[in-house]
Every structure is written in structure tokens, then in C-alpha cells.
Scaffold this active site. Structure first.
Site, mmCIF file in Angstrom:
data_model
loop_
_atom_site.group_PDB
_atom_site.id
_atom_site.type_symbol
_atom_site.label_atom_id
_atom_site.label_comp_id
_atom_site.label_asym_id
_atom_site.label_seq_id
_atom_site.Cartn_x
_atom_site.Cartn_y
_atom_site.Cartn_z
ATOM 1 N N ASP A 1 0.821 -1.209 0.000
ATOM 2 C CA ASP A 1 0.000 0.000 0.000
ATOM 3 C C ASP A 1 0.859 1.265 0.000
ATOM 4 O OD1 ASP A 1 0.943 -0.440 2.580
ATOM 5 O OD2 ASP A 1 -1.015 -0.347 3.555
ATOM 6 N N PHE B 1 -0.001 11.352 7.879
ATOM 7 C CA PHE B 1 -0.564 10.016 8.075
ATOM 8 C C PHE B 1 -1.887 9.940 7.320
ATOM 9 C CE2 PHE B 1 -2.195 6.272 10.265
ATOM 10 C CZ PHE B 1 -1.056 5.488 10.240
HETATM 11 P P1 IMP Z 1 7.600 1.514 6.469
HETATM 12 O O1 IMP Z 1 8.193 0.247 6.959
HETATM 13 O O2 IMP Z 1 7.847 2.650 7.395
HETATM 14 O O3 IMP Z 1 7.915 1.861 5.043
HETATM 15 O O4 IMP Z 1 6.047 1.365 6.629
HETATM 16 C C1 IMP Z 1 5.274 0.702 5.780
HETATM 17 C C2 IMP Z 1 3.996 0.283 6.467
HETATM 18 O O5 IMP Z 1 3.586 1.237 7.453
HETATM 19 C C3 IMP Z 1 2.891 0.249 5.467
HETATM 20 O O6 IMP Z 1 2.748 -1.040 4.973
HETATM 21 C C4 IMP Z 1 1.677 0.677 6.254
HETATM 22 O O7 IMP Z 1 1.066 -0.470 6.799
HETATM 23 C C5 IMP Z 1 2.216 1.516 7.365
HETATM 24 N N1 IMP Z 1 2.046 2.953 7.103
HETATM 25 C C6 IMP Z 1 2.997 3.852 6.779
HETATM 26 N N2 IMP Z 1 2.491 5.067 6.595
HETATM 27 C C7 IMP Z 1 1.157 4.939 6.812
HETATM 28 C C8 IMP Z 1 0.063 5.870 6.747
HETATM 29 O O8 IMP Z 1 0.194 7.076 6.455
HETATM 30 N N3 IMP Z 1 -1.164 5.353 7.033
HETATM 31 C C9 IMP Z 1 -1.372 4.050 7.337
HETATM 32 N N4 IMP Z 1 -0.381 3.145 7.394
HETATM 33 C C10 IMP Z 1 0.871 3.594 7.133
HETATM 34 MG MG MG Z 2 1.009 -2.323 5.184
#
Ligand code: IMP
Ligand code: MG
Length: 188
Positions: free
Chosen positions: A101, A153
Site C-alpha cells: 500500500d 498520516f
Molecule cells: P515503512 O516500513 O515505514 O515503510 O512502513 C510501511 C507500512 O507502514 C505500510 O505497509 C503501512 O502499513 C504503514 N504505514 C505507513 N504510513 C502509513 C500511513 O500514512 N497510514 C497508514 N499506514 C501507514
Molecule cells: Mg502495510
């Protein structure tokens, strides 16, 4: 702190236009080759479902899922990725498309890419609907990207806060809830 859906950043129509453009790119890339689209649960469910349904009839695609958790009930990445559900498929020698996503710090995708590459697929590509480039902590190679968004977010179209709001058809900025103030006003 609680979050509620605030203003719409990307509406459902913009999402579906973008997803069909991305599907066309994916179809070109895998033309004549079978591949497995791996959705990362739970955030990627609607994106994966819409993406594969936009592929042309002759596409040879299978779908599988992994479930990971890294966030808990917070909006900050813990940096720790836990595999909650692994693939059902052996991907050795197969073409794999990771479908996620959102790319935020990059920790989740970077971890998953390393893990899946260790299983010796014929190829591994990555497809994300949303990208928050300002928050990157680790470089991640992405082959198909939908929208770049500011460091906010977001919820909706699969993205949640504490498990809620995934069902919304549009992508919203999440607003800190004013629940406690509302309650005080009602009590007065
Ligand atoms: P990363 O490991 O920080 O790249 O985070 C990825 C995961 O964090 C994604 O698969 C989402 O599930 C969650 N995530 C990151 N940003 C958001 C956001 O703005 N809204 C909801 N979920 C988020
Ligand atoms: Mg996710």
C-alpha cells in the site's frame, strides 16, 4: 492519540485511474511471462484486488499474501517487522511482484525484499500505491509507483489507523481526534 479521517487527499476515481495505468505497465513488464502478485496484508488488499482485475485477459497471474506487522496502534514505524503469515507458494524460480500500500520509512519493504530474494525467485519487482519520500530511512528499489504524498498520516483504501478506516473508498489525511474536547462540550 486517536485519529479520524480528515480531508480527502486522493479520491476513489483518481485511485482507479492510477491503478489501471499501473496495471498496464505491469502487464507490459510481464508480457508472455507468468508471475505471482504478493499482497502485503492487510493494507494492500484493495490495491492488489483492483490491480489484478485491471490486467488484460491474457495475463498469467497468481496471487498470494504475506501478513506483516510493524506498527501496532501507533503512527510511527517501530522498525521491527514480524511475519504474521508467510506465503503459501514456493517462489523459487518464479517471477514475483510485491504489492504494498505505502512506502514510508522503507523498513518493511526493504526487509521483505531481502527475505524474498533469499528464496531465489526468477525476478522480484515491487509495486506501491503511495510513497512518502520525506520519511525514507533506507533506500528501497521500487519498480511501479502510484502517488507521492507529503509526510502526513493517511487512512482509507486499505490504510488504517489502529485497524480502522481501511474500508473507506478514498484516501484521507488523518486528523487527530477532538473526542475528549467534544465530550467536555457535551457534558457542559
Ligand atoms: P515503512 O516500513 O515505514 O515503510 O512502513 C510501511 C507500512 O507502514 C505500510 O505497509 C503501512 O502499513 C504503514 N504505514 C505507513 N504510513 C502509513 C500511513 O500514512 N497510514 C497508514 N499506514 C501507514
Ligand atoms: Mg502495510
Amino acid at each position: 492519540m486517536q485519529y479520524k479521517p480528515g480531508k480527502i487527499l486522493i479520491d476513489g476515481e483518481m485511485i482507479s485511474r492510477k491503478v489501471s495505468e499501473m496495471a498496464a505497465e505491469v502487464a507490459r513488464c510481464y508480457f508472455g511471462r507468468e508471475f505471482i502478485a504478493v499482497g502485503i496484508l492487510k493494507g494492500a488488499i484493495f490495491f492488489l484486488a483492483d490491480l489484478v482485475r485491471c490486467l488484460p485477459l491474457e495475463s498469467r497471474v497468481k496471487i498470494d499474501f504475506m501478513a506483516v506487522s510493524s506498527y501496532g496502534a501507533s503512527t510511527k514505524s517501530s522498525g521491527i517487522v514480524k511475519i504474521v503469515k508467510d506465503l503459501d507458494t514456493d517462489i523459487k524460480g518464479k517471477h514475483v511482484l510485491l504489492v504494498e500500500d505505502i512506502l514510508d520509512t522503507g523498513l518493511t519493504l526493504s526487509y521483505l525484499q531481502t527475505l524474498l530474494l533469499g528464496r531465489e525467485p526468477a525476478s522480484l519487482r515491487t509495486c506501491v500505491l503511495l510513497d512518502k519520500p520525506d520519511r525514507r530511512r533506507i533506500e528501497v528499489a521500487v519498480d511501479f509507483k502510484g502517488f507521492s504524498i507529503p509526510d502526513e498520516f493517511v487512512v482509507g483504501y486499505g490504510l488504517d489507523y489502529s485497524g480502522y478506516w481501511r474500508n473507506l473508498p478514498d484516501i484521507h489525511a488523518a486528523d487527530p481526534s477532538v473526542e475528549s474536547e467534544e465530550k467536555t462540550l457535551l457534558e457542559e
